[in-house]
Design a protein around this motif. Structure first.
Motif, PDB file in Angstrom:
ATOM      1  N   UNK A 145       0.837  -1.198   0.000  1.00 12.72           N
ATOM      2  CA  UNK A 145       0.000   0.000   0.000  1.00 12.72           C
ATOM      3  C   UNK A 145       0.877   1.254   0.000  1.00 12.72           C
ATOM      4  N   UNK A 146       1.351   1.649  -1.183  1.00 10.25           N
ATOM      5  CA  UNK A 146       2.171   2.864  -1.245  1.00 10.25           C
ATOM      6  C   UNK A 146       1.304   4.114  -1.275  1.00 10.25           C
ATOM      7  N   UNK A 147       1.936   5.239  -0.958  1.00 10.96           N
ATOM      8  CA  UNK A 147       1.308   6.547  -1.089  1.00 10.96           C
ATOM      9  C   UNK A 147       1.552   7.031  -2.516  1.00 10.96           C
ATOM     10  N   UNK A 148       0.476   7.204  -3.276  1.00 16.79           N
ATOM     11  CA  UNK A 148       0.569   7.662  -4.663  1.00 16.79           C
ATOM     12  C   UNK A 148       0.337   9.165  -4.707  1.00 16.79           C
ATOM     13  N   UNK A 149       1.283   9.900  -5.280  1.00 13.65           N
ATOM     14  CA  UNK A 149       1.199  11.363  -5.365  1.00 13.65           C
ATOM     15  C   UNK A 149       1.266  11.787  -6.820  1.00 13.65           C
TER      16      UNK A 149
END
Length: 243
Positions: A145-149
């Motif tokens: 679950x990465x942080x997508x920016x």
């Protein structure tokens, strides 16, 4: 209708007219202004879980008559990153997904790295969290679950790394990981589930026309674990804002 029955009905209507007016106003409010949407699937995990009931602002984009998709007045513009409730352009099913691309945007998702690109700009991924994700009865796979920016917005997305084996891939209704590049047509919006490897979205049914947008989801109203035997309440999710 017999006279006595008609008299009884009139008496009941007089005695309960306040409650009847309340029900009519409540029905108008829900069908035209505000709504709530129970979520039965995990296509928006980790943002929205199965068993969440989300609040929906039906006037975020358009003012529409109750039970109609016809717009009377535009009240706002959909934005990248919005969590949107809409009707599927294929079969009319009510869905909830993330709006990732606007009309005129060129959108692409890399098959190998599953990196989202909008107008040539690649999303940045950081702070990945490893979890064990259930995908069926007594079956779970490893997930990231990465942080997508991207484009001024950030959100957690889920990648089911454990689905690389054919055995696990056949256990869920897996969707294609990659697509594009595609230019979103005028008056349409491209939707993706945050659970990128297990979501039926615009990769399957294409961009969604504006008239099928119901509204913007903004908070979790209540939540319960519908996979548990007794539908255990998730108190910590009640009233949570959607990012």
């Amino acid at each position: 209708m017999p006279r006595q029955a008609l008299s009884n009905l009139r008496h009941w209507l007089r005695e309960n007219r306040g409650f009847i007016v309340f029900l009519l106003c409540f029905g108008l409010l829900r069908t035209a202004v505000a709504d709530w949407n129970p979520v039965p699937t995990g296509s928006m995990r980790p943002t929205i879980l199965e068993g969440d009931v989300v609040l929906v602002n039906r006037t975020a984009y358009d003012l529409k008559p109750p039970l109609s998709t016809r717009s009377l007045l535009r009240t706002g513009e959909p934005q990248r990153g919005d969590v949107v409730v809409f009707f599927s352009p294929v079969d009319g099913t009510r869905l909830i997904k993330r709006l990732v691309a606007l009309p005129g945007d060129v959108v692409e998702l890399d098959e190998g790295q599953r990196r989202l690109r909008i107008n040539g700009e690649a999303a940045l991924y950081s702070d990945a969290q490893g979890v064990l994700e259930p995908i069926g009865p007594a079956l779970a796979v490893g997930a990231s679950r990465p942080l997508e920016q991207l484009a001024g917005h950030s959100r957690r997305v889920q990648l089911l790394e454990g689905l690389r084996s054919a055995q696990h891939a056949n256990a869920v209704n897996r969707r294609p990981a990659g697509f594009g590049p595609l230019c979103v047509p005028e008056g349409h919006y491209f939707m993706l589930g945050d659970n990128r490897d297990n979501s039926g979205d615009s990769r399957v049914f294409g961009p969604v026309p504006r008239h099928l947008l119901v509204g913007r989801a903004h908070h979790v109203l209540v939540s319960a674990d519908i996979t548990a035997a007794w539908w255990t309440p998730r108190w910590e999710r009640w009233g949570r804002a959607l990012q």
